[in-house]
Write a protein that holds these residues in place. Sequence first.
Motif, PDB file in Angstrom:
ATOM      1  N   ASP A 312       0.815  -1.235   0.000  1.00  0.00           N
ATOM      2  CA  ASP A 312       0.000   0.000   0.000  1.00  0.00           C
ATOM      3  C   ASP A 312       0.843   1.279   0.000  1.00  0.00           C
ATOM      4  O   ASP A 312       0.510   2.240   0.697  1.00  0.00           O
ATOM      5  N   SER A 313       1.974   1.287  -0.722  1.00  0.00           N
ATOM      6  CA  SER A 313       2.863   2.450  -0.644  1.00  0.00           C
ATOM      7  C   SER A 313       3.079   3.143  -1.993  1.00  0.00           C
ATOM      8  O   SER A 313       3.734   4.180  -2.048  1.00  0.00           O
ATOM      9  N   VAL A 314       2.555   2.571  -3.078  1.00  0.00           N
ATOM     10  CA  VAL A 314       2.919   3.062  -4.416  1.00  0.00           C
ATOM     11  C   VAL A 314       1.678   3.594  -5.145  1.00  0.00           C
ATOM     12  O   VAL A 314       0.583   3.052  -5.007  1.00  0.00           O
ATOM     13  N   ASP A 315       1.864   4.674  -5.903  1.00  0.00           N
ATOM     14  CA  ASP A 315       0.737   5.248  -6.661  1.00  0.00           C
ATOM     15  C   ASP A 315       0.601   4.654  -8.056  1.00  0.00           C
ATOM     16  O   ASP A 315      -0.499   4.440  -8.536  1.00  0.00           O
ATOM     17  N   VAL A 316       1.744   4.438  -8.717  1.00  0.00           N
ATOM     18  CA  VAL A 316       1.695   3.937 -10.097  1.00  0.00           C
ATOM     19  C   VAL A 316       2.810   2.905 -10.318  1.00  0.00           C
ATOM     20  O   VAL A 316       3.966   3.167  -9.974  1.00  0.00           O
ATOM     21  N   VAL A 317       2.454   1.748 -10.874  1.00  0.00           N
ATOM     22  CA  VAL A 317       3.463   0.766 -11.304  1.00  0.00           C
ATOM     23  C   VAL A 317       3.403   0.694 -12.829  1.00  0.00           C
ATOM     24  O   VAL A 317       2.328   0.538 -13.409  1.00  0.00           O
ATOM     25  N   LEU A 318       4.572   0.813 -13.461  1.00  0.00           N
ATOM     26  CA  LEU A 318       4.673   0.733 -14.924  1.00  0.00           C
ATOM     27  C   LEU A 318       5.401  -0.559 -15.272  1.00  0.00           C
ATOM     28  O   LEU A 318       6.461  -0.836 -14.694  1.00  0.00           O
ATOM     29  N   ASN A 319       4.868  -1.340 -16.201  1.00  0.00           N
ATOM     30  CA  ASN A 319       5.455  -2.657 -16.429  1.00  0.00           C
ATOM     31  C   ASN A 319       5.327  -3.117 -17.879  1.00  0.00           C
ATOM     32  O   ASN A 319       4.227  -3.140 -18.440  1.00  0.00           O
ATOM     33  N   ASN A 320       6.488  -3.471 -18.438  1.00  0.00           N
ATOM     34  CA  ASN A 320       6.561  -4.146 -19.732  1.00  0.00           C
ATOM     35  C   ASN A 320       7.135  -5.516 -19.403  1.00  0.00           C
ATOM     36  O   ASN A 320       8.348  -5.675 -19.343  1.00  0.00           O
ATOM     37  N   PRO A 321       6.274  -6.507 -19.099  1.00  0.00           N
ATOM     38  CA  PRO A 321       6.779  -7.761 -18.519  1.00  0.00           C
ATOM     39  C   PRO A 321       7.675  -8.529 -19.477  1.00  0.00           C
ATOM     40  O   PRO A 321       7.536  -8.393 -20.691  1.00  0.00           O
ATOM     41  N   PRO A 322       8.574  -9.354 -18.916  1.00  0.00           N
ATOM     42  CA  PRO A 322       9.432 -10.170 -19.794  1.00  0.00           C
ATOM     43  C   PRO A 322       8.587 -11.190 -20.529  1.00  0.00           C
ATOM     44  O   PRO A 322       7.614 -11.704 -19.981  1.00  0.00           O
ATOM     45  N   PHE A 323       8.939 -11.484 -21.779  1.00  0.00           N
ATOM     46  CA  PHE A 323       8.174 -12.500 -22.497  1.00  0.00           C
ATOM     47  C   PHE A 323       9.049 -13.645 -22.978  1.00  0.00           C
ATOM     48  O   PHE A 323       8.585 -14.606 -23.508  1.00  0.00           O
ATOM     49  N   HIS A 324      10.348 -13.552 -22.798  1.00  0.00           N
ATOM     50  CA  HIS A 324      11.171 -14.759 -22.918  1.00  0.00           C
ATOM     51  C   HIS A 324      12.351 -14.600 -21.991  1.00  0.00           C
ATOM     52  O   HIS A 324      12.891 -13.523 -21.825  1.00  0.00           O
ATOM     53  N   SER A 325      12.692 -15.686 -21.339  1.00  0.00           N
ATOM     54  CA  SER A 325      13.722 -15.591 -20.316  1.00  0.00           C
ATOM     55  C   SER A 325      14.225 -16.991 -20.026  1.00  0.00           C
ATOM     56  O   SER A 325      13.465 -17.955 -20.093  1.00  0.00           O
ATOM     57  N   HIS A 326      15.510 -17.100 -19.709  1.00  0.00           N
ATOM     58  CA  HIS A 326      15.982 -18.432 -19.337  1.00  0.00           C
ATOM     59  C   HIS A 326      15.613 -18.726 -17.898  1.00  0.00           C
ATOM     60  O   HIS A 326      15.715 -19.824 -17.429  1.00  0.00           O
ATOM     61  N   GLN A 327      15.170 -17.703 -17.179  1.00  0.00           N
ATOM     62  CA  GLN A 327      15.018 -17.874 -15.744  1.00  0.00           C
ATOM     63  C   GLN A 327      13.780 -18.653 -15.350  1.00  0.00           C
ATOM     64  O   GLN A 327      13.782 -19.384 -14.395  1.00  0.00           O
ATOM     65  N   THR A 328      12.706 -18.471 -16.050  1.00  0.00           N
ATOM     66  CA  THR A 328      11.492 -19.151 -15.641  1.00  0.00           C
ATOM     67  C   THR A 328      10.482 -19.044 -16.770  1.00  0.00           C
ATOM     68  O   THR A 328      10.695 -18.333 -17.736  1.00  0.00           O
TER      69      THR A 328
END
Length: 389
Positions: A312-328
Motif C-alpha cells: 500500500d505504498s505506491v501510486d503507479v506501477v509501470l510494467n513491460n513484462p518479460p516474455f522470454h527468459s531463461h530464468q522461468t
Amino acid sequence: MTTPWGKAALTRFPEDPREQLRAWDASDEYLLGHLAGHFAGHLPGRPAGQEVPLHGTVVVVGDRWGALVTALAEHGPVQITDSFLAQEATRANLARVGVTPGAVRLLTTQDPPPGRIDVLLVRVPKSLALLEDQLLRLAPSVHEGTVVIGTGMVKEIHTSTLRLFERILGPTRTSLAEKKARLILCTPDPALEPPASPWPYRYALPDGVGPMSGRTVVNHAGVFCADRLDIGTRFFLAHLPQVRGGQHVVDLGCGNGVVGTAVALAEPGAEVLFVDESFQAVASAEETYRANGVPGHAEFRVGDGLAGVPSDSVDVVLNNPPFHSHQTTTDATAWRMFSGARRVLRPGGELWVVGNRHLGYPAKLRRLFGNSRLVAGDRKFVVVKAVKR
Ligand SMILES: C[S@@+](CC[C@H](N)C(=O)[O-])C[C@H]1O[C@@H](n2cnc3c(N)ncnc32)[C@H](O)[C@@H]1O
C-alpha cells in the motif's frame, strides 16, 4: 544433480513446489564430467581419465542456478552473474548442501573481476553481447596458463560464439556433442590484443516518444533491446500516465530505464523506483537517468520484482513484462509482477502494462484486480490499466 563427486538437491529461485524445470542441464553435467576426466574420446587428442587441474582462482561465469559453483565449492570458486535470481538460487543451493557462507564468492557482472584467473569456466549466456562484454572484462586477468572452458547446449553455441572466444582470448575448438551439449576449449594467447569494448552502448531516441524524444539511452551488454528502442516500449512511451508531484512510481522490470526516466522527465516531482533482476539493467537505468539530467528523486534497486517494497505504498506501477527468459516460464513472471503490483499499490493506485495483444493481459489483470481498462491498442500491442480498489 549427480556429479562425479556426489549428489546435490538443487532448486531454482524463486522456489516453486510445482516447478518441473531442473536447476541444471546437460551442459553443466558435461562440463563437470569433463573436469573429472570422464567422457573418453569426446575431445580429439585428449586421453580418457585425465582430470582438469583446478588450481588457483577458479571463476565461473553465467552459472544459471548455481549448479556449477555448488558442485565445485571445495575449490572456492568465484561466481560472476548478471542475474539476481541466479545469485539467490546459488545462495540457497550452497546453503542446502552445507557449504560454509563465504566459501564461494558471489560477484555480479558490475563488480571488478578477480585480478588473476587460473581456471575460467563459462556457461554460455543467451546474449552474445553479454558474452562479449564478459570476455572483454575478464581477458586482462587471463594468462597463458589459464584453463578456459565454455559449455552450453548445442543450439546455444554458434560460429559467432566461438569467434568471440577466438577474437578475445585465443584459439578455440569444440568437443563432440553429449546429450545435446557441447564444450568450448580455448587456449589463451597472451599476444592477442582484444578489441576495445563497445559497451555500454548509448543511442539517441527518435522524435515522437514523448519526453524521451531526442534523449539518450545507456545500455550495458545483455539488457533488453540494447541497440534500439523496442516497438512495445515505444508504444508504451506514447501512452504513459500523467503522474503528479510527490507520487511514488515504480518502473518494474526497468531494463535500460527508458520508461521510468520518461515519467521523471515529465514530472520531476515524482519519486521513481527502478527495479530489475539484472545487474546490467539497473546500472543502465541509473546511467540513462543521470545522462538526461533529471532534476528529480530516484532509487535504483536490483531485486526480484517488488519484493521488499512495502504494501500500500505506491501510486503507479509501470510494467513491460518479460516474455522470454531463461530464468522461468515468463507467464509466471508476469503474473508474479502483477500480483506484486496489487500488493504494493495503495487503494486507488494504478498498474499500467504494455504487452503483445495475444498475451491476453486485459483478462489476466481483470482476474487479479477485478477491473482493467484498455488505454490504447494497435494491431500488435495494448496498454492496459488496472486500479487497486
Ligand atoms: C520486456 S523487458 C522491459 C524493459 C524495459 N522496461 C523496456 O520497456 O524497455 C522486461 C524486463 O524485466 C526484467 N525481469 C525479468 N524477471 C524479473 C524479475 N523477477 N524481477 C525484476 N525484473 C525482472 C528483465 O531483466 C527485463 O529487463
